[in-house]
Design a protein around this motif. Sequence first.
Motif, PDB file in Angstrom:
ATOM      1  N   LEU A  23      49.048  58.668  42.640  1.00 36.27           N
ATOM      2  CA  LEU A  23      50.230  57.897  42.094  1.00 36.27           C
ATOM      3  C   LEU A  23      50.367  56.727  42.884  1.00 36.27           C
ATOM      4  CD1 LEU A  23      52.434  57.331  39.892  1.00 36.27           C
ATOM      5  CD2 LEU A  23      53.907  59.008  41.248  1.00 36.27           C
ATOM      6  N   GLN A  24      50.510  56.898  44.182  1.00 37.46           N
ATOM      7  CA  GLN A  24      50.686  55.966  45.101  1.00 37.46           C
ATOM      8  C   GLN A  24      49.468  54.639  45.111  1.00 37.46           C
ATOM      9  OE1 GLN A  24      53.440  55.264  47.138  1.00 37.46           O
ATOM     10  NE2 GLN A  24      52.692  53.703  48.266  1.00 37.46           N
ATOM     11  N   ALA A  25      48.323  55.149  45.143  1.00 33.19           N
ATOM     12  CA  ALA A  25      47.058  54.389  44.934  1.00 33.19           C
ATOM     13  C   ALA A  25      47.318  53.642  43.601  1.00 33.19           C
ATOM     14  CB  ALA A  25      45.683  55.292  45.090  1.00 33.19           C
ATOM     15  N   SER A  26      47.735  54.218  42.523  1.00 31.68           N
ATOM     16  CA  SER A  26      47.336  53.664  41.273  1.00 31.68           C
ATOM     17  C   SER A  26      48.375  52.417  41.107  1.00 31.68           C
ATOM     18  CB  SER A  26      47.660  54.642  40.092  1.00 31.68           C
ATOM     19  OG  SER A  26      46.973  55.701  40.231  1.00 31.68           O
ATOM     20  N   ILE A  27      49.851  52.768  41.511  1.00 34.38           N
ATOM     21  CA  ILE A  27      50.858  51.849  41.725  1.00 34.38           C
ATOM     22  C   ILE A  27      50.394  50.615  42.436  1.00 34.38           C
ATOM     23  CG2 ILE A  27      53.139  51.201  42.503  1.00 34.38           C
ATOM     24  CD1 ILE A  27      53.851  54.224  41.756  1.00 34.38           C
ATOM     25  N   GLU A  28      49.927  50.856  43.768  1.00 36.41           N
ATOM     26  CA  GLU A  28      49.623  49.654  44.623  1.00 36.41           C
ATOM     27  C   GLU A  28      48.214  48.732  43.794  1.00 36.41           C
ATOM     28  OE1 GLU A  28      48.382  51.408  48.271  1.00 36.41           O
ATOM     29  OE2 GLU A  28      50.628  51.821  48.604  1.00 36.41           O
ATOM     30  N   ALA A  29      47.493  49.568  43.299  1.00 32.99           N
ATOM     31  CA  ALA A  29      46.414  48.931  42.565  1.00 32.99           C
ATOM     32  C   ALA A  29      46.770  47.959  41.540  1.00 32.99           C
ATOM     33  CB  ALA A  29      45.345  49.951  42.134  1.00 32.99           C
ATOM     34  N   VAL A  30      47.766  48.612  40.772  1.00 32.40           N
ATOM     35  CA  VAL A  30      48.155  47.631  39.524  1.00 32.40           C
ATOM     36  C   VAL A  30      48.894  46.537  40.203  1.00 32.40           C
ATOM     37  CG1 VAL A  30      49.657  47.565  37.539  1.00 32.40           C
ATOM     38  CG2 VAL A  30      48.289  49.622  37.995  1.00 32.40           C
ATOM     39  N   PHE A  31      49.737  46.673  41.177  1.00 30.99           N
ATOM     40  CA  PHE A  31      50.454  45.494  41.956  1.00 30.99           C
ATOM     41  C   PHE A  31      49.428  44.500  42.391  1.00 30.99           C
ATOM     42  CE2 PHE A  31      54.288  47.964  42.597  1.00 30.99           C
ATOM     43  CZ  PHE A  31      55.313  47.082  41.788  1.00 30.99           C
ATOM     44  N   ARG A  32      48.409  44.990  42.887  1.00 33.83           N
ATOM     45  CA  ARG A  32      47.403  44.045  43.552  1.00 33.83           C
ATOM     46  C   ARG A  32      46.589  43.357  42.534  1.00 33.83           C
ATOM     47  NH1 ARG A  32      45.911  48.569  47.006  1.00 33.83           N
ATOM     48  NH2 ARG A  32      44.149  49.011  45.479  1.00 33.83           N
ATOM     49  N   SER A  33      46.523  43.892  41.295  1.00 36.17           N
ATOM     50  CA  SER A  33      45.570  43.343  40.069  1.00 36.17           C
ATOM     51  C   SER A  33      46.427  41.879  39.839  1.00 36.17           C
ATOM     52  CB  SER A  33      45.728  44.206  39.086  1.00 36.17           C
ATOM     53  OG  SER A  33      46.558  44.553  38.373  1.00 36.17           O
ATOM     54  N   TRP A  34      47.739  41.589  40.079  1.00 34.39           N
ATOM     55  CA  TRP A  34      48.215  40.477  39.791  1.00 34.39           C
ATOM     56  C   TRP A  34      47.451  39.311  40.543  1.00 34.39           C
ATOM     57  CZ3 TRP A  34      51.946  38.532  36.659  1.00 34.39           C
ATOM     58  CH2 TRP A  34      52.311  37.171  37.051  1.00 34.39           C
ATOM     59  N   ASN A  35      46.872  39.531  41.446  1.00 29.72           N
ATOM     60  CA  ASN A  35      46.071  38.351  42.143  1.00 29.72           C
ATOM     61  C   ASN A  35      44.593  38.527  42.060  1.00 29.72           C
ATOM     62  OD1 ASN A  35      48.101  36.982  43.252  1.00 29.72           O
ATOM     63  ND2 ASN A  35      48.730  38.551  44.591  1.00 29.72           N
ATOM     64  N   ASN A  36      43.907  39.392  41.009  1.00 28.97           N
ATOM     65  CA  ASN A  36      42.772  39.406  40.696  1.00 28.97           C
ATOM     66  C   ASN A  36      42.275  38.027  40.227  1.00 28.97           C
ATOM     67  OD1 ASN A  36      42.810  39.723  37.995  1.00 28.97           O
ATOM     68  ND2 ASN A  36      42.931  41.830  38.079  1.00 28.97           N
ATOM     69  N   GLU A  37      40.951  37.679  40.067  1.00 32.19           N
ATOM     70  CA  GLU A  37      40.651  36.726  39.648  1.00 32.19           C
ATOM     71  C   GLU A  37      40.896  36.046  38.538  1.00 32.19           C
ATOM     72  OE1 GLU A  37      36.430  33.602  39.868  1.00 32.19           O
ATOM     73  OE2 GLU A  37      36.251  35.982  39.696  1.00 32.19           O
ATOM     74  N   ARG A  38      40.765  37.167  37.392  1.00 34.46           N
ATOM     75  CA  ARG A  38      40.837  36.839  35.930  1.00 34.46           C
ATOM     76  C   ARG A  38      42.268  36.461  35.767  1.00 34.46           C
ATOM     77  NH1 ARG A  38      40.031  42.351  36.171  1.00 34.46           N
ATOM     78  NH2 ARG A  38      41.372  43.897  35.299  1.00 34.46           N
ATOM     79  N   ALA A  39      43.185  37.483  36.454  1.00 35.49           N
ATOM     80  CA  ALA A  39      44.588  37.076  36.087  1.00 35.49           C
ATOM     81  C   ALA A  39      45.107  35.837  36.733  1.00 35.49           C
ATOM     82  CB  ALA A  39      45.425  38.282  36.970  1.00 35.49           C
ATOM     83  N   ILE A  40      44.630  35.190  37.828  1.00 33.97           N
ATOM     84  CA  ILE A  40      44.965  34.052  38.377  1.00 33.97           C
ATOM     85  C   ILE A  40      44.432  32.977  37.225  1.00 33.97           C
ATOM     86  CG2 ILE A  40      44.301  32.596  40.351  1.00 33.97           C
ATOM     87  CD1 ILE A  40      44.139  34.848  41.970  1.00 33.97           C
ATOM     88  N   ILE A  41      43.108  33.086  36.911  1.00 27.14           N
ATOM     89  CA  ILE A  41      42.651  32.095  35.844  1.00 27.14           C
ATOM     90  C   ILE A  41      43.493  32.002  34.642  1.00 27.14           C
ATOM     91  CG2 ILE A  41      40.473  31.530  34.233  1.00 27.14           C
ATOM     92  CD1 ILE A  41      38.926  32.787  36.540  1.00 27.14           C
ATOM     93  N   TYR A  42      43.836  33.101  34.196  1.00 22.04           N
ATOM     94  CA  TYR A  42      44.770  33.266  32.965  1.00 22.04           C
ATOM     95  C   TYR A  42      46.011  32.623  33.109  1.00 22.04           C
ATOM     96  CZ  TYR A  42      47.063  35.291  28.968  1.00 22.04           C
ATOM     97  OH  TYR A  42      47.525  35.457  27.515  1.00 22.04           O
TER      98      TYR A  42
END
Length: 785
Positions: free
Chosen positions: A137-156
């Motif tokens: 659960l901890q790893a999943s929550i942190e991963a979703v938070f990190r995905s805010w700054n993945n390349e496709r999210a930034i481009i979008y």
Amino acid sequence: MWSRSWARSWATLQPLLLSVRSGAKFSMPGMMDTVLNLGLNDETVQGLIAQSGNERFVYDSYRRFIMMLSDVAFSNDTNKLSKHDFEHLFRDLKAEKGVTEDLDIDAAGLKELVSRYKEYVRKQSGRDFPQEVHEQLQASIEAVFRSWNNERAIIYRRREHIPDEIGTAVNVQSMVFGNMGEDCGTGVAFTRNASTGAREVFGEYLMNAQGEDVVAGVRTPTPISELAKQNQAIYDHFEDVCNILEKHYKDMMDIEFTIEKGKLFILQCRSGKRTGPAAVKIAVDLVNEGRITKEAAIARVAPEMLNQCLLPVIAPGTKYDTIAKGLPAGPGAATGIAVFDSQRAAEMGKNGGAGQRIILVRSDTSPDDLKGMLASEGVLTERGGMTSHAALVARGFGIPTVAGCSDIHVDDEKRQFSVNGTIIKEGDPISLNGTLGEVINGTVPVVETDRQALMASEFGTYLGWADEFRRLGVRTNADTPADTRLAIELGAEGIGLCRTEHMFFEGDRRPVVQAMILAENDADRQTQLDILLGFQREDFQGIFEALQGKPATIRLIDPPLHEFLPSRESLIEEVATLKALGKSDTEKETMLAKVESMHEINPMLGLRGCRLSIVFPQIVAMQTRAILEGAAAVIKAGGEAHPEIMIPLVGHVNELKAVRDDLEATAKQVVEEQGIAIDYSFGTMIEIPRAALTADQIAPHAEFFSFGTNDLTQTVFGFSRDDSDKFLRVYQDRKILPDDPFASIDREGVGSLMRVCVEKAKQVRPNIKLAHTSAASILPLISLP
């Protein structure tokens, strides 16, 4: 200790599985990561098997969970654990079993696959897949938070103008399962048709599947209309939910749902993404249904959505292979064969060529490429920005264009470009989606917009509502009678910018323009100008006729004269090659000498605009005469003409006074010769900071100001718009600038300067007419009382 052991035993028998997904303020579908089936481990799978009685379902869920969590939480530059690699392992297993479909693998096969997945994780990461559910659960929550700054999210976010600073929430929900059997399923649907806007439930679903199967295309989904045949009660329930959500949110909604054991669960909903035509129809329909006001409808449809309604488009429902992305410089869709030379494009393409459909591919473009561009269905460039030559011409002539596509490497010598291992050679079919900046491998069906039908549809209704609320006049940029007629048909109140130099680039005029530039004396130059006078008079007469009495702001020649001649580099190469072969070409050598004499280190700040008018006054005198004689011809035929003659690039009031005094003399002479009154005026384009700062000195000599914010942005920032693509992307990536200032106005700098200009101008000429002629939208800044 007893309590912890008891809780673990209970979790083994009755496991609570979770989904972890993003919850941003603004919808960003597919941009951030999701983890499903969290809580499965080697113990809890036994409890879920006992609970569900479906071993295949449990191991299917377990293999999905291992893949998803490893991909988003444990994969990095050192340890690659991508979904793609796990899918390869699944494909290998299916090949071993002699099957092709996921559903053909039984429980034993999926159990074997889980073992292979865990071994792969151990091999790649050096650690076992975590069995402790709290760690998962901890790893999943942190991963979703990190995905805010993945390349496709930034481009979008950049494209949708969503601030980086707002961040995202993370939603943790209990799982429901669409892959538990044939009475289970999952899908995505819209409360209205997202392509057309029709009031009908629109979407797809899969039985015995999880959500990723629908969105990732793992299996071919079924239209949701089929659900009514499969289970009428669930379909009716879903329609009721759609109506409830639309009534509450007052918008077309995108809904994700799961069916578990014949029961419908709604996972999430958000405002649905839609095409331009759908956006307009939905907004109008919601007003007619009494759900929103006209004002809300006008604010709801973005300008680019309206633009989509007018352009050729890829036929709805077409699937295609996007191989690269660049800047959406010229909206619309185009398909044809790749050609890497403008001359060949002109020979092979439309407008006098062989009539083939051409996509012109260039490293970058210059005015010399115009003929090839006009012969092409679309243009693709490796370099250049939203205000580059290719982009400006493309928008002016309605050519779908993808510019600054750094994903590709153009090899002009080999007549090909490469992208990620794919090589497109001359003659290969490609397509462009200029609205989204997409480069597509192969051909796609392209359909034209029926403009009369469009104006009779919700589009015309919507524009009528906009007219009820707007405070500003809307004109068009147009350089030809055809473009003018189209703009008037669509409601334009006149021409806001007519670029007269574009008329010089047409085939039969280019040699005359070059002869005028190369003339050795004023008499020879005037001979060529007299020829051009006939062309320009005819141009302006046609434009005034098309305007039907509406005004036109016409900019006198602006670019440096060398832009109408062959490029200096190509001439140097040609002359040097001839000399190396012991040959000579007097005409080319003369041309090179003239081009060399006109060469400037920084032509954008050199002999152009009003400076050109002062050094070569015969050119703008000819243009002024052509404008007024064209207007006179229309007036004598019983029509109206209201020319507004704009003097560009003024930085000092004395420049404007000198040029206007000369042109007023020409204007009065024409009026006297024609024997009729002509309602003409003179103004200037504000594109130099000094002009803005001294607007109170300039305004007494100008009936109107037109802000040219491309050049004004250049001079305020000290950026070259032709070269800024080399660093502006880095600036945006590092958040030095929030947006490209050539695409979105710098309100604090350029906008503040414009406000100063307007305030000073109105002090001395309260009724001065104000306009803006660039692509960026800043009109609210200058809408002062």
